[in-house]
Design an enzyme around this catalytic site. Structure first.
Site, PDB file in Angstrom:
ATOM      1  N   ARG A   1       0.822  -1.217   0.000  1.00 50.51           N
ATOM      2  CA  ARG A   1       0.000   0.000   0.000  1.00 50.51           C
ATOM      3  C   ARG A   1       0.861   1.274   0.000  1.00 50.51           C
ATOM      4  O   ARG A   1       0.523   2.272   0.654  1.00 50.51           O
ATOM      5  CB  ARG A   1      -0.970   0.005   1.192  1.00 50.51           C
ATOM      6  CG  ARG A   1      -2.116  -0.994   1.023  1.00 50.51           C
ATOM      7  CD  ARG A   1      -3.063  -0.934   2.204  1.00 50.51           C
ATOM      8  NE  ARG A   1      -2.426  -1.406   3.428  1.00 50.51           N
ATOM      9  CZ  ARG A   1      -2.828  -1.116   4.659  1.00 50.51           C
ATOM     10  NH1 ARG A   1      -3.872  -0.332   4.836  1.00 50.51           N
ATOM     11  NH2 ARG A   1      -2.193  -1.598   5.708  1.00 50.51           N
TER      12      ARG A   1
ATOM     13  N   GLU B   1     -26.625  -2.841  -2.612  1.00 56.15           N
ATOM     14  CA  GLU B   1     -25.482  -2.831  -3.528  1.00 56.15           C
ATOM     15  C   GLU B   1     -25.190  -4.198  -4.127  1.00 56.15           C
ATOM     16  O   GLU B   1     -24.418  -4.307  -5.065  1.00 56.15           O
ATOM     17  CB  GLU B   1     -24.246  -2.252  -2.830  1.00 56.15           C
ATOM     18  CG  GLU B   1     -23.737  -3.098  -1.695  1.00 56.15           C
ATOM     19  CD  GLU B   1     -22.601  -2.414  -0.941  1.00 56.15           C
ATOM     20  OE1 GLU B   1     -22.849  -1.323  -0.386  1.00 56.15           O
ATOM     21  OE2 GLU B   1     -21.488  -2.948  -0.920  1.00 56.15           O
TER      22      GLU B   1
ATOM     23  N   HIS C   1     -21.892  11.019  10.336  1.00 59.32           N
ATOM     24  CA  HIS C   1     -20.679  11.235   9.545  1.00 59.32           C
ATOM     25  C   HIS C   1     -20.121  12.626   9.748  1.00 59.32           C
ATOM     26  O   HIS C   1     -19.064  12.950   9.238  1.00 59.32           O
ATOM     27  CB  HIS C   1     -20.978  10.982   8.068  1.00 59.32           C
ATOM     28  CG  HIS C   1     -21.556   9.622   7.836  1.00 59.32           C
ATOM     29  ND1 HIS C   1     -22.912   9.408   7.790  1.00 59.32           N
ATOM     30  CD2 HIS C   1     -20.976   8.412   7.719  1.00 59.32           C
ATOM     31  CE1 HIS C   1     -23.132   8.110   7.621  1.00 59.32           C
ATOM     32  NE2 HIS C   1     -21.976   7.495   7.583  1.00 59.32           N
TER      33      HIS C   1
END
Ligand code: GLN
Ligand code: ZN
EC number: 2.1.1.14
Length: 804
Positions: free
Chosen positions: A25, A639, A728
């Site tokens: 990463r 989804e 959020h």
């Protein structure tokens, strides 16, 4: 004299794209350092350049005919395309040519702060959103049915397109300089338009349609192709994944003209993926392109029709190595299937990955904890390069390669009959699956009566969605435990401490239904994957989700079984600390399925059913242990929808059944909750109702309007908790605001069926924010209880005025 055609040329092999993040990463860490100002742009660019070199070398050394260039992206490839085209939202543009900082501005907002992901898998836009005063980030949404998210292009009437960002050309050049044969990758003009949205409502009202921008867009694409030609490129891969959708005529008809105009000196490989293109095949064959790539991994059955339909002088690139999963390919079977096509098409048959390898983890060799057997079942991106190459060589009749294909495929074949994979006891249970197992033993109205007696909840009961702040303490302890620095007993003790703390705080807040806080879970799916038999977790199996965010999904490797209870001890412990109701907390079968790598040898439905049975046992154990309320989260149900509408019903039917199998071991007096992180239920509304959960909590808090809209569209027959504030955001919702939201909700939902809760789990917030917000939430519920319970109208009016 070149009379023999087929055997002389090597089968062309390629991939549609490679993961960008680096096997450790590296890109993620460099990006984040750059955003924090810890490294400069040159240093960041160096990291990207090193990664690309490495990726090209890997492709070349594996023996692929081409390396892909232009697949690298600093944040997202759709966003790269926007910059390439000079198509940057006005609010992020400084008037000049866009650069890397422009790109990050669009991606993350003007004064972006690194937010947290709430674990919803779906992205809420706030993580990458700028503050309200700056220029908000571009919207982000899911890339087809993957867990990758792209930045949505914004279109308005006056938009123009002009090649503005040299990244693509620089990279192609770099690869050529490094001695590779390069096939650039471009997102096609129609998919680019299709995946975007019109941003100006007034223009839309006046008839503006983003498709009308196509001619302008095509000039820019032409310029790109000419430029690529001048760099010495022979083939360009143009991705038009929307060709696997059920397109409206205006979109599918637009292809012909577009590709007529795009005609240029470079050859075009039109690439499609994620589903079959058969719906659009008649139109595809008329296009002015030189080859078509199809995804045979997603849709193997399209091979015959496509091969028969496309012109003989076109290249047919067959995507057989699945770019979206971790499984070793059965090369032998593919070889047999493709040999006749090879015989017929000769070197017009190319072999490839099904889609970009972006969606697959990078290097299996890094995994040191997997058994040799399990390892022999997998291939990550780097291994997939070899698969593509090997299959190509075998198709060329290379004896070694043919033999190697057979040996290589053996472990995957052996797996099919292994009883530690296909467990007789699990299969037996699945065979006994009847419709009755999906039904609660009483209807909702009857259950509601029982539950009212047992649970003793007030009007407008208050609760939370499950997780509480994952504090630094919790995270440190978890990682110390994983590294072996904290022993199991001490870790257990620490977790109990966090539960105690969470219970104490909830009691002080006077919430009605408590949760234990999920301190023991790193992630709502990974936790179950780690505790159920049949899953394998990896050390480095990271896949990009968006920007610098990666996820490391577990892998379903065998039939799934619950060998012991998973959550019961925690819930029972939490319940022992309070006389209020403690809500058990499970992740639903469909969500676990959607957020892990599935097996390819059985269907998604079968996996969901296995999960459902495991969870059903957990529900039963929780209930037996005295837990009266159990939440089964299903945020991923929407989804999981297939790309084609005609496939939706079949999916929804089994998805709903899987949830119901899990839930229906609950007695009538046990209250089943479910949670979903959204409120647009449009096409799945009937299925959501069919889940027959006693209570559903959803996200509706973004704005008053959204809340109203949600209830115009969503008529949930049982109880419902519309999220009354946005977790959020760090903002503390006022009591008054929550009261007004609830009053709105009460105009649409009978008050007896209304719950009061935040819109998602609180793991990403801190305790100060959490307590302040919940305090206002509880106060709001109490005020309204008074209001609605007052029969005396005068007093009610007094309260009304007090509140307004
Ligand atoms: N119970 C989970 C939590 O609170 C639900 C999260 C989700 O649905 N994404 O974190
Ligand atoms: Zn949620």
């Amino acid at each position: 004299m070149t009379t023999s055609t087929h055997s002389t040329n090597k089968t062309i092999t390629h991939i549609l794209g490679y993961p960008r993040v680096g096997d450790k990463r590296e890109l993620k860490f460099a990006q984040e350092q750059y955003w924090k100002g810890q490294i400069n742009q040159a240093q960041l660019k160096q990291v990207g350049s090193d990664l690309r070199q490495r990726h090209w070398n890997d492709q070349s050394t594996s023996g692929l005919s081409y390396v892909a260039a232009g697949d690298f992206a600093w944040y997202d490839h759709v966003l790269s395309t926007s910059l390439l085209l000079g198509h940057v939202p006005a609010r992020h543009s400084n008037g000049g040519f866009p650069d890397l900082d422009t790109l990050f501005k669009v991606a993350r907002g003007q004064s972006a702060s690194e937010g947290d992901s709430c674990g919803c898998g779906s992205v809420h836009g706030s993580d990458h959103a700028g503050d309200n005063n700056g220029a908000a980030a571009g919207d982000m949404t899911k890339w087809f049915n993957t867990n990758y998210h792209y930045i949505v292009p914004e279109f308005s009437q006056e938009d123009s397109f002009q090649v503005s960002w040299p990244q693509l050309f620089e990279e192609v050049n770099q690869a050529i300089q490094a001695g590779h044969k390069v096939k650039p990758v471009l997102l096609g003009p129609l998919s680019y338009l299709y995946l975007g949205k019109e941003i100006n409502a007034e223009e839309v009202d006046n008839g503006f349609d983003r498709l009308s921008l196509l001619p302008r867009l095509l000039s820019a694409y032409q310029a790109i192709l000419s430029k690529l030609k001048s760099l010495g490129v022979e083939w360009v891969q143009i991705d038009e994944p929307i060709l696997s959708l059920e397109l409206e005529d205006k979109w599918s008809n637009a292809f012909k003209l577009a590709y007529q105009i795009l005609q240029s000196d470079v050859k075009i490989l039109l690439t499609t993926y994620f589903d079959s293109v058969e719906d659009n095949l008649a139109k595809i064959v008329e296009l002015n392109v030189d080859g078509l790539h199809i995804d045979l991994s997603a849709s193997p059955q399209q091979l015959e029709a496509v091969n028969a339909a496309i012109p003989q002088d076109w290249v047919l690139s067959v995507g057989v190595i699945n770019g979206r999963n971790v499984w070793r390919a059965d090369l032998q079977t593919w070889l047999e299937k493709l040999q006749p096509v090879k015989a017929q098409r000769g070197d017009k048959l190319w072999v490839a990955s099904s889609c970009s390898l972006l969606h697959s983890p990078i290097d299996l060799e890094l995994e040191t904890d997997l058994s040799e057997e399990v390892k022999s079942w997998f291939a990550f991106a780097k291994q997939k390069l070899n698969e593509v190459s090997l299959l190509g060589a075998a198709l060329d009749g290379n004896g070694h390669a043919i033999e190697a294909c057979a040996t290589y495929s053996q472990p995957i074949k052996d797996r099919l009959t292994a009883t530690h994979v296909n467990k007789p006891q699990v299969q037996q249970r699945l065979k006994g699956l009847t419709k009755a197992l999906t039904q609660r033993s009483a209807s909702y109205p009857e259950r509601a009566q029982h539950q009212a007696q047992v649970l003793g909840l007030p009007l407008l009961p208050t609760t939370t969605i499950g997780s509480f702040p994952q504090t630094a303490d919790i995270r440190q302890q978890r990682s110390a435990f994983r590294r072996g620095q904290l022993n199991a007993d001490d870790y257990q003790q620490a977790l109990k401490g966090h539960i105690q703390d969470a219970v104490k705080r909830q009691e002080a807040l006077d919430l009605d239904v408590l949760v234990h806080g999920e301190a023991e879970r790193n992630d709502m799916v990974e936790y179950f994957a780690e505790n159920l038999a049949g899953f394998q977790v990896t050390q480095f199996g990271w896949v990009q989700s968006y920007g610098s965010r990666c996820v490391k999904p577990a892998i379903v490797v065998a039939d799934i079984e619950r060998e012991k209870s998973i959550t019961v001890d925690w819930s029972v412990y939490a319940q022992s600390l309070t006389s209020k109701q403690m809500k058990g907390m499970l992740t639903g079968p469909v969500t676990i399925l959607c957020w892990t790598f599935p097996r390819e040898d059985i269907t998604r439905k079968q996996i969901a059913d296995q999960l459902a049975f495991a969870l059903r046992d957990e529900v039963e154990d929780l209930q037996r242990a005295g837990i009266n309320i159990i939440q089964i989260d299903e945020p991923a149900i929407r989804e999981g929808l297939p790309l084609k509408k005609r496939d939706h019903k079949a999916y929804l039917d089994w998805a709903v059944d899987a949830f119901k199998i899990s839930a229906s071991s609950a007695k009538p007096e046990t209250q089943i909750h479910t949670h979903m992180c959204y409120s647009e239920f449009n096409e799945i509304i009937d299925s959501v109702a069919a889940l027959d959960a006693d209570v559903i909590t959803i996200e509706t808090s973004r704005s008053n309007m959204a809340l109203l809209k949600a209830f115009e569209e969503f008529n949930y027959p049982n109880e419902i908790g519309p999220g009354v504030y946005d977790i959020h955001s760090p903002n503390i919702p006022s009591q008054q605001w929550i009261v007004s939201l609830l009053k709105t909700a009460a105009t649409k939902i009978p008050i007896e069926r209304l719950w009061v809760n935040p819109d998602c789990g609180l793991k990403t917030r801190n305790w100060t924010e959490t307590e302040a917000s919940l305090k206002n939430m509880v106060a709001a519920a109490k005020t309204l209880r008074q209001l609605y319970q007052v029969t005396d109208t005068v007093k009610a009016e007094e309260l009304e005025t007090e509140l307004s």
